[in-house]
Scaffold this active site. Structure first.
Site, PDB file in Angstrom:
ATOM      1  N   ASN A   9       0.881  -1.168   0.000  1.00  0.00           N
ATOM      2  CA  ASN A   9       0.000   0.000   0.000  1.00  0.00           C
ATOM      3  C   ASN A   9       0.922   1.222   0.000  1.00  0.00           C
ATOM      4  O   ASN A   9       1.491   1.580   1.033  1.00  0.00           O
ATOM      5  CB  ASN A   9      -0.874  -0.051   1.262  1.00  0.00           C
ATOM      6  CG  ASN A   9      -1.873   1.086   1.317  1.00  0.00           C
ATOM      7  OD1 ASN A   9      -1.854   1.986   0.476  1.00  0.00           O
ATOM      8  ND2 ASN A   9      -2.741   1.040   2.307  1.00  0.00           N
ATOM      9  N   ARG A  88      -2.490  -2.153  -3.473  1.00  0.00           N
ATOM     10  CA  ARG A  88      -3.701  -1.388  -3.211  1.00  0.00           C
ATOM     11  C   ARG A  88      -3.704  -0.145  -4.094  1.00  0.00           C
ATOM     12  O   ARG A  88      -2.774   0.670  -4.046  1.00  0.00           O
ATOM     13  CB  ARG A  88      -3.749  -0.968  -1.751  1.00  0.00           C
ATOM     14  CG  ARG A  88      -5.023  -0.209  -1.488  1.00  0.00           C
ATOM     15  CD  ARG A  88      -5.175   0.184  -0.067  1.00  0.00           C
ATOM     16  NE  ARG A  88      -6.519   0.709   0.097  1.00  0.00           N
ATOM     17  CZ  ARG A  88      -7.023   1.072   1.241  1.00  0.00           C
ATOM     18  NH1 ARG A  88      -6.320   0.954   2.322  1.00  0.00           N
ATOM     19  NH2 ARG A  88      -8.239   1.545   1.298  1.00  0.00           N
ATOM     20  N   HIS A 177     -13.016   2.811  -0.196  1.00  0.00           N
ATOM     21  CA  HIS A 177     -13.062   1.784   0.871  1.00  0.00           C
ATOM     22  C   HIS A 177     -13.771   0.518   0.382  1.00  0.00           C
ATOM     23  O   HIS A 177     -14.292  -0.253   1.178  1.00  0.00           O
ATOM     24  CB  HIS A 177     -13.845   2.259   2.118  1.00  0.00           C
ATOM     25  CG  HIS A 177     -13.201   3.332   2.921  1.00  0.00           C
ATOM     26  ND1 HIS A 177     -13.948   4.289   3.580  1.00  0.00           N
ATOM     27  CD2 HIS A 177     -11.908   3.604   3.188  1.00  0.00           C
ATOM     28  CE1 HIS A 177     -13.137   5.102   4.226  1.00  0.00           C
ATOM     29  NE2 HIS A 177     -11.888   4.705   4.001  1.00  0.00           N
ATOM     30  N   ARG A 238     -11.176  15.005   7.771  1.00  0.00           N
ATOM     31  CA  ARG A 238     -11.913  15.422   6.566  1.00  0.00           C
ATOM     32  C   ARG A 238     -13.317  15.875   6.929  1.00  0.00           C
ATOM     33  O   ARG A 238     -13.983  15.246   7.756  1.00  0.00           O
ATOM     34  CB  ARG A 238     -12.001  14.263   5.570  1.00  0.00           C
ATOM     35  CG  ARG A 238     -10.731  14.043   4.788  1.00  0.00           C
ATOM     36  CD  ARG A 238     -10.836  12.812   3.912  1.00  0.00           C
ATOM     37  NE  ARG A 238     -10.075  11.711   4.467  1.00  0.00           N
ATOM     38  CZ  ARG A 238     -10.120  10.460   4.020  1.00  0.00           C
ATOM     39  NH1 ARG A 238     -10.901  10.133   3.027  1.00  0.00           N
ATOM     40  NH2 ARG A 238      -9.388   9.526   4.576  1.00  0.00           N
ATOM     41  N   GLU A 381      -8.652  -5.521   5.589  1.00  0.00           N
ATOM     42  CA  GLU A 381      -8.452  -5.179   4.182  1.00  0.00           C
ATOM     43  C   GLU A 381      -7.302  -5.981   3.575  1.00  0.00           C
ATOM     44  O   GLU A 381      -7.353  -6.356   2.411  1.00  0.00           O
ATOM     45  CB  GLU A 381      -8.215  -3.672   4.042  1.00  0.00           C
ATOM     46  CG  GLU A 381      -9.516  -2.911   4.252  1.00  0.00           C
ATOM     47  CD  GLU A 381      -9.357  -1.411   4.307  1.00  0.00           C
ATOM     48  OE1 GLU A 381      -8.902  -0.920   5.368  1.00  0.00           O
ATOM     49  OE2 GLU A 381      -9.677  -0.735   3.332  1.00  0.00           O
TER      50      GLU A 381
END
Ligand code: AMP
Length: 395
Positions: A9, A88, A177, A238, A381
């Site tokens: 990732n 990813r 996601h 965010r 994940e």
């Protein structure tokens, strides 16, 4: 190890990695490379009980990955047997609706998608190129955060903008996601012993980033993130949804440029902007200590969740399962309790004692009378990526 899969990732200056044995699904090693391109680059590598720390400047992702491969050779696990590398990838646009074996044409297509994800796709591509150079003899696979949401119907993904403009610049809702929403919703079906395509589900991925999805009989039909991962729920830093007129207003009254506004909404807003903290453990401690800003921040967070869940119940018509996952969803029983109590008029009923039990296992936290089954299901994940990678190379 029978079938080790290396999962990468890549961020702009970091690489998170894991090695998972695809047969036993055990993690053989994991780690983090940080500050690539700076003087103080580091690798923190864990294998079994052992932890290794390396400090050495890495000029770029390729240099960092070369060092990582020699570290693996030295302390294990042996990467010479690696079956595949899974990458990813944040943005697959409309081009990639599933996990894809990487060749030059895939890298070129990702490059074309870079304007949609300027912070994420370029480092992802750098990582792919570096990893292919360092491990040239194994298949490399791209796993896209957006892929799960390519089933969204046009009525859900279309923004009310001039049609030609939106089409010319690929402006639409994509959703992110996806690996987590897919993994968790499938786990829910397995846990409840029901066929995946028989269930209508709402999944709340509440971590530092946060998003909610509506899944109708196994297909995603709505989600809260949009063109970018800024839309929707309130997150650690965010803002989630704000009036789109805010940009023009901040430009007029403060003279802020678009990049400054983007940074403000991505990095200084959300719970950090409201409560002065991003971690829900800190926010809860502030609330207990009587901090009114933190209490308001929590109310705003729950209210935003409620408006999305209410809307998705209407979209789905009938809901079988609502599931909490990710750091906040898995661990913060207060957030779960606040939300489910607000949903009581719609027939949701929480088993408060069960909700407060800490566990790493999937579990039901609603009562037998609840109209909708409420669950907590830990996301994973990396495991989802390892399964996707194995499936892609087995085809
Ligand atoms: P994630 O992005 O899924 O790794 O989630 C990280 C976030 O989970 C942190 O920023 C915290 O807000 C939250 N979190 C982790 N552990 C706990 C906990 N024990 N209680 C409340 N929130 C937690």
């Amino acid at each position: 190890m029978a079938k080790p899969i290396l999962l990468l990732n890549c961020g702009s200056s970091s690489i998170k990695y894991q090695v998972i044995d695809a047969e036993t699904e055990q993690v053989a090693a994991s780690g983090l490379i940080q500050r690539i391109g700076e003087a103080g680059s580091t690798i923190d590598h864990e294998v079994g009980e052992a932890e290794h720390h390396i400090e050495e400047p890495f000029a770029d992702h390729a240099a960092a990955l070369r060092e990582l491969v020699s570290l693996f050779a030295e302390v294990g696990p042996d990467l010479s047997q690696v079956a595949a590398v899974g990458h990813r990838c944040v943005h697959g646009g409309t081009r990639f609706s599933k996990t894809t074996l990487i060749d030059e044409s895939v890298v070129d297509a990702m490059r074309e998608l870079s304007p949609l994800a300027p912070l994420h796709n370029p480092p992802g591509i750098q990582g792919i190129e570096a990893a292919r150079a360092v491990l040239p003899d194994v298949p490399h696979v791209a796993i896209f955060d957006t892929a799960f949401f390519t089933t969204l119907p046009a009525e859900a993904y279309t923004y009310a903008l001039p049609t030609e403009l939106a089409a010319a610049h690929h402006i639409r809702k994509y959703g992110f996601h996806g690996t987590s929403h897919s993994y968790v919703s499938k786990k829910v079906a397995e846990f409840l012993g029901q066929p995946y395509d028989s269930l209508n589900q709402i999944v709340l991925h509440l971590g530092n980033g946060a998003s909610v999805s509506a899944i109708q009989q196994g297909k995603a039909v709505e989600t809260s993130m949009g063109l970018t991962p800024l839309a929707g729920l309130i997150m650690g830093t965010r803002s989630g949804d704000v009036d789109p007129g805010l940009h023009a207003y901040l430009g007029r009254v403060l003279g802020l440029g678009l990049d400054e506004i983007d940074a403000l909404l991505n990095r200084q807003s959300g719970m950090l902007g409201l409560a002065g903290a991003t971690d829900f453990r800190d926010i809860n401690a502030k609330i207990q200590a009587g901090d009114k800003r933190a209490a308001l921040a929590m109310d705003v967070y729950i209210h935003r969740l409620l408006t999305y869940v209410g809307a998705y119940i209407a979209v789905l018509g009938q809901v079988d399962a609502l599931t909490f996952t990710a750091g906040v969803g898995e661990n913060d029983f207060r957030v779960r309790a606040h939300l489910i109590k607000r949903l009581a008029p719609l027939g949701f009923e929480l088993d408060e004692a069960v909700n407060e039990v800490r566990s790493k296992e999937p579990r039901v936290i609603s009562t037998a009378n609840s109209r909708v089954t409420v669950l907590v299901v830990p996301t994973n994940e990396e495991l989802a990526m390892a399964r996707e990678t194995l499936a892609a190379i087995s085809q």
